[in-house]
Design a protein around this motif. Structure first.
Motif, PDB file in Angstrom:
ATOM      1  N   ASN B 142       0.884  -1.153   0.070  1.00  0.00           N
ATOM      2  CA  ASN B 142       0.135   0.207   0.148  1.00  0.00           C
ATOM      3  C   ASN B 142       0.995   1.202   0.161  1.00  0.00           C
ATOM      4  O   ASN B 142       1.648   1.626   0.856  1.00  0.00           O
ATOM      5  N   TRP B 143       0.774   2.062  -1.075  1.00  0.00           N
ATOM      6  CA  TRP B 143       1.570   3.106  -1.113  1.00  0.00           C
ATOM      7  C   TRP B 143       0.645   4.581  -0.771  1.00  0.00           C
ATOM      8  O   TRP B 143       0.363   5.432  -1.764  1.00  0.00           O
ATOM      9  N   GLU B 170      10.004  11.126 -10.469  1.00  0.00           N
ATOM     10  CA  GLU B 170      10.998   9.889 -10.808  1.00  0.00           C
ATOM     11  C   GLU B 170      11.133   9.036  -9.400  1.00  0.00           C
ATOM     12  O   GLU B 170      11.962   8.589  -8.734  1.00  0.00           O
ATOM     13  N   SER B 171       9.746   8.745  -8.926  1.00  0.00           N
ATOM     14  CA  SER B 171       9.566   7.838  -7.694  1.00  0.00           C
ATOM     15  C   SER B 171       9.616   6.288  -8.078  1.00  0.00           C
ATOM     16  O   SER B 171      10.181   5.547  -7.358  1.00  0.00           O
ATOM     17  N   LEU B 172       8.950   5.903  -9.091  1.00  0.00           N
ATOM     18  CA  LEU B 172       8.823   4.566  -9.430  1.00  0.00           C
ATOM     19  C   LEU B 172      10.068   4.129 -10.135  1.00  0.00           C
ATOM     20  O   LEU B 172      10.757   4.834 -10.926  1.00  0.00           O
ATOM     21  N   ALA B 173      10.755   3.035 -10.016  1.00  0.00           N
ATOM     22  CA  ALA B 173      11.589   2.613 -10.714  1.00  0.00           C
ATOM     23  C   ALA B 173      11.231   0.933 -10.778  1.00  0.00           C
ATOM     24  O   ALA B 173      10.369   0.209 -10.160  1.00  0.00           O
ATOM     25  N   ILE B 174      12.253   0.212 -11.534  1.00  0.00           N
ATOM     26  CA  ILE B 174      11.999  -1.405 -11.728  1.00  0.00           C
ATOM     27  C   ILE B 174      12.974  -1.875 -10.917  1.00  0.00           C
ATOM     28  O   ILE B 174      13.988  -1.440 -10.903  1.00  0.00           O
ATOM     29  N   SER B 175      12.618  -2.909 -10.108  1.00  0.00           N
ATOM     30  CA  SER B 175      13.663  -3.819  -9.402  1.00  0.00           C
ATOM     31  C   SER B 175      13.734  -4.911 -10.399  1.00  0.00           C
ATOM     32  O   SER B 175      12.826  -5.776 -10.546  1.00  0.00           O
ATOM     33  N   VAL B 176      14.863  -5.314 -10.775  1.00  0.00           N
ATOM     34  CA  VAL B 176      15.142  -5.882 -12.000  1.00  0.00           C
ATOM     35  C   VAL B 176      15.334  -7.401 -11.355  1.00  0.00           C
ATOM     36  O   VAL B 176      16.171  -7.406 -10.485  1.00  0.00           O
ATOM     37  N   VAL B 184       9.089  -0.677  -7.934  1.00  0.00           N
ATOM     38  CA  VAL B 184       9.347  -0.186  -6.529  1.00  0.00           C
ATOM     39  C   VAL B 184       9.148   1.113  -6.582  1.00  0.00           C
ATOM     40  O   VAL B 184       9.165   2.141  -7.402  1.00  0.00           O
ATOM     41  N   ASN B 185       8.462   1.716  -5.332  1.00  0.00           N
ATOM     42  CA  ASN B 185       8.302   3.194  -5.140  1.00  0.00           C
ATOM     43  C   ASN B 185       9.300   3.706  -4.196  1.00  0.00           C
ATOM     44  O   ASN B 185       9.180   3.312  -2.983  1.00  0.00           O
ATOM     45  N   LYS B 186      10.352   4.350  -4.647  1.00  0.00           N
ATOM     46  CA  LYS B 186      11.543   4.558  -3.871  1.00  0.00           C
ATOM     47  C   LYS B 186      11.365   5.677  -3.136  1.00  0.00           C
ATOM     48  O   LYS B 186      12.159   5.959  -2.220  1.00  0.00           O
ATOM     49  N   ASN B 187      10.314   6.518  -3.477  1.00  0.00           N
ATOM     50  CA  ASN B 187      10.146   7.899  -2.964  1.00  0.00           C
ATOM     51  C   ASN B 187       8.960   7.859  -2.163  1.00  0.00           C
ATOM     52  O   ASN B 187       8.327   9.053  -2.134  1.00  0.00           O
TER      53      ASN B 187
END
Lengths: 207, 749
Positions: B142-143, B170-176, B184-187
Motif C-alpha cells: 500500500n502506497w 522519478e519515484s517509481l523504478a523497476i527492481s530488475v 518499486v516506489n523508492k520515494n
C-alpha cells in the motif's frame, strides 16, 4: 414447425377432426327423455363410490392422504426456485460470495443491491447485500450467473412476514455457521454439469 | 519561430493503404493516424516508446525478421504488413507469457471489464497455456492513495515512464530480477506526490486506488465527461458515477494527465435537500440591499457572465481578489504586446528547449505546468531556469539553473530579464533608451540576482530555439503588476519567447476576460464562495446553498486559452445563481444559455454549450470546446521607471498551498483531507524563536490564522509557506501581495 404456421390465424381452412357424439336433442320431448335417462341411471354413485372408499380407508384403515400443512410439507423439486440462500465454503466456513457483482448486474427486476469494500485482510468484502423480495421474480438468473455457486435458490417458498426486510439481508440468507455440515450442494439451475470434470483443461505445472 | 529545415514528407504503405506522413514519425504513429490497428500492451502515446511488450511487431518487405513498429522511424517507400499468421502466433505467444500465473481473480479485480490483458487474451484467443514457471510470493503493497499488487503486474513499465517523463517525480523504478521483477516506489515518504498517474496508465489491476479498490466494478459506473475544476489547467476527466455518488475519476490517460487533486479530489459536492425558499427570499433581500458582489474565481464562465450582466443591470461592484491582479496584468500586457492574450500554452512548454519560470511555485500553483516542464526536460533536454525567492526541491531534478531573488524585487528582476533578453534591432527609440538607461548594477544588487547568473541564462539560449517564459501569481499580486506585465510583454514581443501567464485560480482567465472587476468593496457585500455580509456558498457554510462545480454544467477558460465544457456529475436540488439573476431581471432559462453569449470581442466564439465537444482526436489533439481567438489591441503604452525595490527583511510568509491542494474544495474532498501546517526552514524557526510543533497565530488580509509550525528540512531562508485552502470562504480573500511580513503571536503548546 415454421413460424408462418403459428402465425396463421385463419382457422376456417384448417383440418379439424370431429369427435363422434350423440346427436343433440332437437324437440322438447327428446330433451325430457335425455334428462330422465341421466337422472335415473345412477351414474352419480359411480363417482361417489370412489370418495366413500377413500373415506373408509382414511378413517378405518389408517391410510390418510391429506398433508397436514403447515406441520407437514410435500417434497419439492430440487430445481424449485424460492428464497435465495447464500452458501459457505465447506472447508473454511467463509462465505463463498466474492463480491463480483454479476448477480446485481444480471438481475432483470433490479432487486439485488450490493456494496463491497477493501477490507483489512486486503480482500474484497461484501459490506452490504440485499434482495428486495417485493420485486424479485425468482427467475434464477442470479444463481445461474454466480461463478462461485454462492447464491442459490432454496426451497423456502413461504414468504409472508411482518417486515419485507425479514429475509432480504445477507446474514439471513447465509447458511448458519453451525449448520455448515448440513449445507447441501445446489443441484439446480446454474449448478456445475455432471461431466464438469471431463471439461476441465489442465494447465501445465512443470515444477 | 520558423523551423530551420522544411520537414520531408514520406509515403508509407501499411497493409496496402498508402499513408503520407512527415519524416520522423514511427511506423506505429503513422498507422494509428491512419486508423490502422496494431496491437500493443506497453505503448503509451504521451511518453517515449517503452518497447517492453513486443506486441507491435510488423513485417517490412525486403527486411528480414520482425520490426518493432513503436520505435522504428518510418522511411520513405517501405511496405509494412501488420498481420500475418506468423505475427499472430508471435503475439499469441506473448499473451500466453503474460498470462503465466496471472491470478484468476477477474471476478474481484477492479480492472475487470477495462483490462488490456483481458481484452488481448481474448483477442488472441489464448485458450491453452503451454508455459509455466514457479511463482514467487508477492505481497500487496500500500502506497497511500495507491495500492500495488505485484502478482497482477505485467511489467509493461508504463507507470515508471509516466512518473519519470510526465510527472517528473522519478519515484517509481523497476527492481530488475527476471520473472521476479517488480515496480518499486523508492520515494514513498518524500518525493512521491500521489498524483495517481501511474495508476491511471496501468493496463491491469496492479496499481489501483486504495480508496476505490473493490468498491465497484468498472462497467457499473457511468462516465460523466467533465473538466477538472481545481486549477486553471481544466484537465479533461470523467467523473464515474453510480447511484448519485462519484466513485472515482478517470481520464484519457493516453493523451492527457491529471494531478492528485484532480484524481482524488472529486467529492466536494454540496448536498441539499431541496429548494429552500426562505433562504432564497433572504438572498433576494440581500441583493436588494447590496452594492458589491465578492466572488471566488472558482466559478464557470457562465456564472461570471451572469455576474457581469448583474453589474450592468443593477450596478453592483464586482470584486474578485483572485482574478483582479491577473486582469491588471493581462491589460497592461496587451498594451505593449498588442495582443489580448499571452502567446504560449502547455503545448508550447512541452515542446520548448528553454523554459524560464518566473514568480510561480509551479508544482503547487499549476501541476500541469510542472508536468509540461518535466516532459520538455525529459523529451528535449530542455534547460529550465527557475527564478523564485524560495527554492523548490521538488523541481531539483528538472531545474538546470535556480536563480534566487529577493522577495518584492520582481519588478527589478523583470527589468533585468528584459534588459538581457530583448532584441534591440526592431525596438522603438523610447524603449531602447529605457532599456539602456536601466541601472543594471543597482537592480542586480537590490534584487540579489547576479549579473553572471543572467549571463549564464542568456548563454543557455545560444544554439537553441523554442523558448518559453512562464510567469505566475507572485507577479499578479505585486503592487507594480502593470509595469512587470509590460516588461514581460516586451520580452515576448522582442525576445523570441512565448509567454505563459498561469491563471492564479480555476477560471481566473475567464473572470478576467468576462467581468469588469472593481478594487474596493462597498458597504454591503454578497459573497459568492467568498466572505460577505450574505454568502452564497457551494461549501455548505453560507446563507444560501449553491451547486459546486461537479454539480453544474458550464465552461472554464483554461491556461491553454481554451474554453472547455464540464458537466454535472451529481444531482443538485437547490437554487442556482441563474435563479437569482432571473428573479432580478437578468433572465435566461438555464445557466448554459449564457455559453453562446460569452463576449466575442474577448475571443469567445459564441458556440452553444451543447455544440461543444468533449473528446480527444485520434492523434491526441484536445478537441474539447474551442480555443479563444487572440484579439489585436492598440499598443500604446510606455514603460514606467522602475520603482525603488521594496525590502522584506525579517520574517516573511508566502501564500501557497500544499501539493494536491488548491482551494476549500480540494480541502473538502474526503481523500485529500489533511491538516495544513505553516512550513518553514530551521532558520525561520530560529529567527521567529519558535520550534517544530508550536502553535502560531497571525493575521493576513483580515483572516486570522492559528497554525502549527513544521520545520521543512528542504527549505532555506526566512520565508515560510502558509496555505490558505483550509480557510473555507475566507480562502479567496487574497487581495494583498503574495508575500507578507509576519508579526508573530507565539503560543507554546
Amino acid at each position: 414447425m415454421s413460424l408462418e404456421k403459428f402465425k396463421d390465424r385463419n382457422i376456417g381452412n384448417q383440418n379439424y377432426t370431429l369427435i363422434g357424439h350423440e346427436a343433440f336433442p332437437q324437440t322438447s320431448g327428446e330433451k325430457f327423455e335425455r334428462v330422465m335417462k341421466r337422472m335415473l341411471k345412477g351414474e352419480l354413485f359411480v363417482g361417489l363410490w370412489v370418495t366413500l372408499r377413500t373415506m373408509f380407508q382414511a378413517l378405518f384403515k389408517g391410510e390418510m392422504h391429506t398433508t397436514k400443512y403447515p406441520f407437514e410439507k410435500l417434497p419439492i423439486s430440487p430445481r424449485y426456485r424460492a428464497i435465495h440462500e447464500m452458501l459457505r465454503l465447506l472447508e473454511s466456513g467463509h462465505y463463498r460470495c466474492i463480491g463480483c457483482g454479476l448477480c446485481e448486474q444480471i438481475c432483470i427486476s433490479d432487486c439485488i443491491r450490493m456494496d463491497t469494500r477493501y477490507d483489512e485482510n486486503q480482500r474484497k468484502e461484501v459490506s452490504e447485500y440485499t434482495i428486495n423480495f417485493g420485486r424479485c421474480i425468482f427467475c434464477g438468473y442470479c444463481a445461474e450467473v454466480c461463478p462461485e455457486l454462492a447464491i442459490v435458490h432454496g426451497p423456502r417458498y413461504e414468504t409472508s412476514s411482518e417486515q419485507r426486510a425479514s429475509f432480504s439481508l445477507f446474514e439471513d440468507m447465509l447458511t448458519p455457521i453451525d449448520a455448515l455440515k448440513q449445507q447441501k450442494e445446489y443441484p439446480g439451475f446454474g449448478a456445475i454439469s455432471p461431466n464438469a470434470d471431463e471439461n476441465i483443461k489442465k494447465t501445465p505445472l512443470a515444477y | 519561430m520558423s523551423k530551420d529545415k522544411e520537414i520531408k514528407m514520406i509515403t508509407v504503405t501499411i497493409d496496402g493503404k498508402v499513408c503520407q506522413a512527415p519524416y520522423g514519425k514511427t511506423i506505429l504513429q503513422i498507422a494509428r493516424e491512419n486508423g490502422i490497428y496494431i496491437p500493443t500492451m506497453c505503448y503509451l502515446t504521451k511518453v517515449k516508446p517503452i518497447a517492453s511488450c513486443r506486441m507491435c511487431v510488423v513485417e517490412i518487405a525486403g527486411v528480414e525478421g520482425m520490426i518493432l513498429s513503436c520505435q522504428e522511424v518510418a522511411t520513405d517507400g517501405i511496405e509494412v504488413t501488420t498481420n500475418t499468421p506468423q505475427l499472430y502466433t508471435q503475439r499469441q505467444n506473448i499473451m500466453k507469457l503474460y498470462d503465466v500465473n496471472h491470478p484468476l481473480e477477474c471476478g474481484v479485480c477492479d480492472k475487470s471489464g477495462e483490462c488490456d490483458l483481458q481484452n488481448k487474451t481474448l483477442e488472441f484467443n489464448v485458450a491453452t497455456q503451454n508455459f509455466t514457471t514457479r511463482e514467487p510470493h508477492r505481497a500487496v503493497e500500500n502506497w497511500g492513495f495507491i495500492s500495488y499488487d505485484p502478482a497482477l503486474c505485467i511489467m509493461c513499465e508504463k507507470c515508471v515512464h509516466v512518473c519519470n517523463e510526465i510527472v517528473g517525480d522519478e519515484s517509481l523504478a523497476i527492481s530488475v530480477g527476471g520473472y521476479k521483477s517488480t515496480i518499486v516506489n523508492k520515494n514513498l515518504d518524500d518525493g512521491c506526490h500521489e498524483c495517481g498517474e501511474c495508476m491511471s496508465v496501468c493496463p491491469v489491476g496492479a496499481l489501483v486506488s486504495t480508496h476505490f479498490k473493490y468498491s465497484s466494478n468498472a462497467w457499473e459506473l457511468t462516465k460523466i465527461p467533465a473538466a477538472c475544476s481545481h486549477c486553471s489547467s481544466g484537465c479533461e476527466l470523467s467523473y464515474e458515477v453510480k447511484q448519485d455518488k462519484i466513485y472515482r475519476v478517470t481520464n484519457n490517460y493516453e493523451f492527457s494527465s491529471l494531478c492528485g487533486a484532480g484524481r482524488f479530489g472529486y467529492d466536494f459536492e454540496n448536498r441539499t435537500n431541496g429548494k429552500d425558499e426562505i433562504d432564497f427570499n433572504n438572498a433576494l433581500d440581500a441583493f436588494a440591499k447590496a452594492d458589491t458582489i465578492r466572488f471566488s474565481a472558482t466559478i464557470s464562465n457562465e456564472e461570471a457572465l451572469i455576474l457581469q450582466r448583474l453589474k450592468e443591470a443593477k450596478g453592483y461592484k464586482l470584486v474578485c481578489d483572485e482574478a483582479k491582479g491577473y486582469q491588471d496584468f493581462l491589460k497592461a500586457y496587451s498594451r505593449i504586446s498588442g495582443k489580448s492574450l499571452y502567446g504560449g500554452d502547455l503545448a508550447t512548454i512541452k515542446s520548448s528547449k528553454v523554459i524560464v519560470v518566473f514568480g510561480s511555485r509551479v508544482d503547487s500553483d499549476n501541476p500541469m505546468v510542472k508536468y509540461a516542464i518535466s516532459t520538455a526536460s525529459k523529451h528535449h533536454r530542455a534547460r529550465v531556469m527557475y527564478m523564485h525567492p524560495i527554492e523548490d526541491t521538488n523541481l531539483s531534478n528538472i531545474v538546470t539553473q535556480y536563480i534566487k531573488y529577493e522577495v518584492g524585487s520582481e519588478e527589478g528582476v523583470a527589468a533585468l530579464l528584459a534588459h538581457a533578453l530583448v532584441d534591440r534591432d526592431n525596438l522603438d527609440e523610447d524603449t531602447k533608451v529605457f532599456l539602456d538607461n536601466l541601472d543594471i548594477g543597482n537592480l542586480s544588487a537590490e534584487s540579489n540576482v547576479g549579473e553572471e547568473e543572467i549571463d549564464t541564462l542568456v548563454q543557455s539560449l545560444s544554439k537553441r530555439k523554442d523558448f518559453t517564459l512562464v510567469v505566475g501569481a507572485d507577479l499578479y499580486s505585486h503592487p507594480r503588476v502593470e509595469n512587470i506585465a509590460k516588461l514581460i510583454a516586451l520580452i515576448e514581443k522582442h525576445g523570441s519567447f512565448d509567454v505563459v501567464a498561469i491563471p492564479p485560480a480555476t477560471n481566473a482567465l475567464g473572470v478576467a476576460l468576462i467581468c469588469e472587476l472593481d478594487n474596493q468593496v462597498g458597504d454591503y457585500t454578497i459573497g459568492y464562495n467568498s466572505r460577505g455580509d450574505f454568502t452564497l456558498s457551494a461549501l455548505g457554510e453560507g446563507d444560501l446553498d449553491m451547486p459546486s462545480l461537479n454539480q453544474q454544467e458550464g465552461t472554464f477558460t483554461t491556461i491553454n486559452k481554451q474554453v472547455v465544457p464540464t458537466n454535472a456529475a451529481l444531482e443538485y436540488k437547490g437554487y442556482v445563481l441563474n435563479d437569482i439573476a432571473s428573479t432580478l431581471g437578468v433572465k435566461r432559462e438555464y445557466t448554459i444559455d449564457y455559453t453562446q453569449e460569452l463576449p466575442i470581442d474577448k475571443g469567445y466564439q459564441g458556440v452553444a454549450f451543447d455544440d461543444l465537444k468533449v473528446d480527444f482526436g485520434i492523434n491526441g489533439e484536445d478537441l474539447r470546446g474551442y480555443r479563444l481567438q487572440t484579439q489585436g489591441v492598440d499598443s500604446d503604452s510606455i514603460l514606467e521607471e522602475i520603482a525603488p525595490l521594496p525590502t522584506y527583511d525579517g520574517l516573511v510568509l508566502y501564500r501557497a498551498n500544499a501539493i494536491n491542494q488548491f482551494s476549500p474544495f480540494t480541502h473538502k474532498a474526503k481523500e485529500l483531507q489533511s491538516q495544513e501546517f505553516l512550513r518553514g526552514s530551521s532558520q525561520f524557526a530560529l529567527a521567529a524563536k519558535i520550534s517544530d510543533g508550536d502553535e502560531v497565530k497571525f493575521e493576513l488580509d483580515g483572516v486570522k490564522y492559528t497554525r502549527v509550525f513544521k520545520i521543512d528540512t528542504s527549505m532555506k531562508g526566512t520565508v515560510a509557506i502558509n496555505p490558505t485552502n483550509d480557510k473555507g470562504l475566507s480562502s479567496t480573500l487574497v487581495s494583498s501581495y503574495r508575500y507578507a511580513k509576519l508579526i508573530l503571536d507565539v503560543q507554546n503548546k
